[in-house]
Design a protein around this motif. Sequence first.
Motif, PDB file in Angstrom:
ATOM      1  N   ARG A 153     -16.617  -7.825  42.627  1.00  0.00           N
ATOM      2  CA  ARG A 153     -16.751  -6.806  43.678  1.00  0.00           C
ATOM      3  C   ARG A 153     -17.020  -7.450  45.028  1.00  0.00           C
ATOM      4  NH1 ARG A 153     -20.171  -4.523  39.805  1.00  0.00           N
ATOM      5  NH2 ARG A 153     -21.951  -4.605  41.228  1.00  0.00           N
ATOM      6  N   ASP A 154     -17.860  -8.471  45.028  1.00  0.00           N
ATOM      7  CA  ASP A 154     -18.165  -9.165  46.288  1.00  0.00           C
ATOM      8  C   ASP A 154     -16.923  -9.798  46.888  1.00  0.00           C
ATOM      9  OD1 ASP A 154     -20.850  -8.481  46.053  1.00  0.00           O
ATOM     10  OD2 ASP A 154     -21.472 -10.451  45.319  1.00  0.00           O
ATOM     11  N   LEU A 155     -16.113 -10.415  46.047  1.00  0.00           N
ATOM     12  CA  LEU A 155     -14.895 -11.064  46.526  1.00  0.00           C
ATOM     13  C   LEU A 155     -13.917 -10.035  47.095  1.00  0.00           C
ATOM     14  CD1 LEU A 155     -13.128 -13.576  46.854  1.00  0.00           C
ATOM     15  CD2 LEU A 155     -12.335 -13.220  44.513  1.00  0.00           C
ATOM     16  N   LEU A 156     -13.698  -8.953  46.366  1.00  0.00           N
ATOM     17  CA  LEU A 156     -12.786  -7.917  46.849  1.00  0.00           C
ATOM     18  C   LEU A 156     -13.301  -7.294  48.143  1.00  0.00           C
ATOM     19  CD1 LEU A 156     -11.922  -6.232  43.438  1.00  0.00           C
ATOM     20  CD2 LEU A 156     -10.466  -7.757  44.780  1.00  0.00           C
ATOM     21  N   ARG A 157     -14.601  -7.062  48.210  1.00  0.00           N
ATOM     22  CA  ARG A 157     -15.197  -6.520  49.440  1.00  0.00           C
ATOM     23  C   ARG A 157     -14.974  -7.467  50.616  1.00  0.00           C
ATOM     24  NH1 ARG A 157     -18.759  -3.018  51.409  1.00  0.00           N
ATOM     25  NH2 ARG A 157     -19.366  -2.140  49.422  1.00  0.00           N
ATOM     26  N   ALA A 158     -15.187  -8.750  50.393  1.00  0.00           N
ATOM     27  CA  ALA A 158     -15.025  -9.730  51.466  1.00  0.00           C
ATOM     28  C   ALA A 158     -13.592  -9.733  52.006  1.00  0.00           C
ATOM     29  CB  ALA A 158     -15.406 -11.122  50.970  1.00  0.00           C
ATOM     30  N   ILE A 159     -12.644  -9.513  51.133  1.00  0.00           N
ATOM     31  CA  ILE A 159     -11.236  -9.505  51.531  1.00  0.00           C
ATOM     32  C   ILE A 159     -10.870  -8.219  52.269  1.00  0.00           C
ATOM     33  CG2 ILE A 159      -8.854  -9.470  50.654  1.00  0.00           C
ATOM     34  CD1 ILE A 159      -9.905 -11.268  48.317  1.00  0.00           C
ATOM     35  N   LEU A 160     -11.429  -7.097  51.869  1.00  0.00           N
ATOM     36  CA  LEU A 160     -10.993  -5.789  52.374  1.00  0.00           C
ATOM     37  C   LEU A 160     -11.917  -5.144  53.399  1.00  0.00           C
ATOM     38  CD1 LEU A 160      -9.824  -4.313  48.951  1.00  0.00           C
ATOM     39  CD2 LEU A 160      -8.372  -5.236  50.785  1.00  0.00           C
ATOM     40  N   ASP A 161     -13.157  -5.580  53.468  1.00  0.00           N
ATOM     41  CA  ASP A 161     -14.185  -4.891  54.252  1.00  0.00           C
ATOM     42  C   ASP A 161     -13.915  -4.868  55.756  1.00  0.00           C
ATOM     43  OD1 ASP A 161     -16.499  -3.353  54.085  1.00  0.00           O
ATOM     44  OD2 ASP A 161     -17.782  -5.050  54.580  1.00  0.00           O
ATOM     45  N   ASP A 162     -13.108  -5.779  56.255  1.00  0.00           N
ATOM     46  CA  ASP A 162     -12.860  -5.794  57.696  1.00  0.00           C
ATOM     47  C   ASP A 162     -11.955  -4.643  58.136  1.00  0.00           C
ATOM     48  OD1 ASP A 162     -10.689  -6.965  56.343  1.00  0.00           O
ATOM     49  OD2 ASP A 162     -10.065  -8.065  58.131  1.00  0.00           O
ATOM     50  N   LYS A 163     -11.138  -4.136  57.229  1.00  0.00           N
ATOM     51  CA  LYS A 163     -10.179  -3.088  57.583  1.00  0.00           C
ATOM     52  C   LYS A 163     -10.472  -1.740  56.924  1.00  0.00           C
ATOM     53  CE  LYS A 163      -5.272  -2.300  58.106  1.00  0.00           C
ATOM     54  NZ  LYS A 163      -3.925  -2.808  57.962  1.00  0.00           N
ATOM     55  N   TYR A 164     -11.164  -1.768  55.796  1.00  0.00           N
ATOM     56  CA  TYR A 164     -11.399  -0.553  55.020  1.00  0.00           C
ATOM     57  C   TYR A 164     -12.892  -0.355  54.775  1.00  0.00           C
ATOM     58  CZ  TYR A 164      -6.469  -1.424  54.073  1.00  0.00           C
ATOM     59  OH  TYR A 164      -5.130  -1.680  54.216  1.00  0.00           O
TER      60      TYR A 164
ATOM     61  N   PRO B  36      -6.116 -13.399  48.565  1.00  0.00           N
ATOM     62  CA  PRO B  36      -6.425 -12.452  49.644  1.00  0.00           C
ATOM     63  C   PRO B  36      -5.185 -11.817  50.279  1.00  0.00           C
ATOM     64  CG  PRO B  36      -7.766 -14.415  49.867  1.00  0.00           C
ATOM     65  CD  PRO B  36      -6.790 -14.691  48.772  1.00  0.00           C
ATOM     66  N   ALA B  37      -4.184 -12.611  50.588  1.00  0.00           N
ATOM     67  CA  ALA B  37      -2.988 -12.062  51.245  1.00  0.00           C
ATOM     68  C   ALA B  37      -2.255 -11.098  50.314  1.00  0.00           C
ATOM     69  CB  ALA B  37      -2.056 -13.192  51.693  1.00  0.00           C
ATOM     70  N   LYS B  38      -2.156 -11.461  49.048  1.00  0.00           N
ATOM     71  CA  LYS B  38      -1.472 -10.602  48.076  1.00  0.00           C
ATOM     72  C   LYS B  38      -2.225  -9.283  47.900  1.00  0.00           C
ATOM     73  CE  LYS B  38       0.689 -10.839  43.533  1.00  0.00           C
ATOM     74  NZ  LYS B  38       0.980 -11.699  42.380  1.00  0.00           N
ATOM     75  N   LEU B  39      -3.555  -9.347  47.860  1.00  0.00           N
ATOM     76  CA  LEU B  39      -4.360  -8.134  47.726  1.00  0.00           C
ATOM     77  C   LEU B  39      -4.194  -7.240  48.943  1.00  0.00           C
ATOM     78  CD1 LEU B  39      -6.450  -6.416  46.202  1.00  0.00           C
ATOM     79  CD2 LEU B  39      -8.224  -7.737  47.378  1.00  0.00           C
ATOM     80  N   ARG B  40      -4.310  -7.821  50.135  1.00  0.00           N
ATOM     81  CA  ARG B  40      -4.161  -7.022  51.356  1.00  0.00           C
ATOM     82  C   ARG B  40      -2.784  -6.356  51.414  1.00  0.00           C
ATOM     83  NH1 ARG B  40      -6.206 -11.733  53.897  1.00  0.00           N
ATOM     84  NH2 ARG B  40      -8.456 -11.589  54.102  1.00  0.00           N
ATOM     85  N   ASP B  41      -1.741  -7.104  51.063  1.00  0.00           N
ATOM     86  CA  ASP B  41      -0.383  -6.552  51.078  1.00  0.00           C
ATOM     87  C   ASP B  41      -0.235  -5.422  50.061  1.00  0.00           C
ATOM     88  OD1 ASP B  41       0.344  -8.345  53.039  1.00  0.00           O
ATOM     89  OD2 ASP B  41       1.451  -9.679  51.688  1.00  0.00           O
ATOM     90  N   ALA B  42      -0.782  -5.625  48.864  1.00  0.00           N
ATOM     91  CA  ALA B  42      -0.684  -4.600  47.820  1.00  0.00           C
ATOM     92  C   ALA B  42      -1.416  -3.327  48.237  1.00  0.00           C
ATOM     93  CB  ALA B  42      -1.246  -5.134  46.507  1.00  0.00           C
ATOM     94  N   VAL B  43      -2.598  -3.473  48.805  1.00  0.00           N
ATOM     95  CA  VAL B  43      -3.375  -2.315  49.260  1.00  0.00           C
ATOM     96  C   VAL B  43      -2.606  -1.569  50.347  1.00  0.00           C
ATOM     97  CG1 VAL B  43      -5.451  -1.653  50.549  1.00  0.00           C
ATOM     98  CG2 VAL B  43      -5.640  -3.188  48.570  1.00  0.00           C
ATOM     99  N   ALA B  44      -2.095  -2.297  51.326  1.00  0.00           N
ATOM    100  CA  ALA B  44      -1.349  -1.663  52.418  1.00  0.00           C
ATOM    101  C   ALA B  44      -0.115  -0.938  51.892  1.00  0.00           C
ATOM    102  CB  ALA B  44      -0.958  -2.705  53.464  1.00  0.00           C
ATOM    103  N   THR B  45       0.591  -1.565  50.962  1.00  0.00           N
ATOM    104  CA  THR B  45       1.788  -0.956  50.381  1.00  0.00           C
ATOM    105  C   THR B  45       1.453   0.324  49.627  1.00  0.00           C
ATOM    106  OG1 THR B  45       2.904  -3.089  50.244  1.00  0.00           O
ATOM    107  CG2 THR B  45       3.738  -1.339  48.813  1.00  0.00           C
ATOM    108  N   LEU B  46       0.415   0.272  48.798  1.00  0.00           N
ATOM    109  CA  LEU B  46       0.022   1.458  48.033  1.00  0.00           C
ATOM    110  C   LEU B  46      -0.430   2.591  48.943  1.00  0.00           C
ATOM    111  CD1 LEU B  46      -1.828  -0.135  45.011  1.00  0.00           C
ATOM    112  CD2 LEU B  46       0.224   1.271  44.910  1.00  0.00           C
ATOM    113  N   LEU B  47      -1.205   2.269  49.948  1.00  0.00           N
ATOM    114  CA  LEU B  47      -1.660   3.297  50.876  1.00  0.00           C
ATOM    115  C   LEU B  47      -0.495   3.910  51.645  1.00  0.00           C
ATOM    116  CD1 LEU B  47      -4.945   1.663  52.180  1.00  0.00           C
ATOM    117  CD2 LEU B  47      -4.763   3.713  50.758  1.00  0.00           C
ATOM    118  N   GLN B  48       0.435   3.070  52.043  1.00  0.00           N
ATOM    119  CA  GLN B  48       1.606   3.561  52.785  1.00  0.00           C
ATOM    120  C   GLN B  48       2.501   4.414  51.899  1.00  0.00           C
ATOM    121  OE1 GLN B  48       2.312   3.470  56.018  1.00  0.00           O
ATOM    122  NE2 GLN B  48       4.127   4.685  55.597  1.00  0.00           N
TER     123      GLN B  48
END
Length: 143
Positions: A32-43, A125-137
């Motif tokens: 959870r900490d790792l995922l938060r660190a990757i996503l917390d700046d935008k979400y 991190p890049a793959k996670l950010r891209d996947a999140v953005a794609t799913l949200l879009q």
Amino acid sequence: MKLEDGRHIVQSNEITSLRRVILIADDKQSSRDLLRAILDDKYLVVEAADGEEALLIACEVSPHLVILDIHMPKKDGFGVVKELRKDPTLQDVPIMALTASASLDETERIMNSGFDACFVKPIGPAKLRDAVATLLQSKSSIT
């Protein structure tokens, strides 16, 4: 707000934020900490330590995206996705599975269970950010 055990909870004034809310459910605090660190700046990231807690938080905050570990205590990712898909207010929320298993059988089971995407841990991190953005879009263009 951060709890003593390291988890974060969302206060009602944070929900009115312009940032989209992502619910991360994983029984491992380090994940959870790792995922938060990757996503917390935008979400706005909220966390659950097990499947039952994930369902309670999802109903409370109506996240824009849910990221679920498959193997969790109390209710696994399959049980959580099944419940979310039955809820009229949450059934269209994109749900991403994260699993430690890279087997084709498990991936197929995940994708046939109502998940929108599946990734094997660890995810970069890049793959996670891209996947999140794609799913949200993709979901926002449907609704």
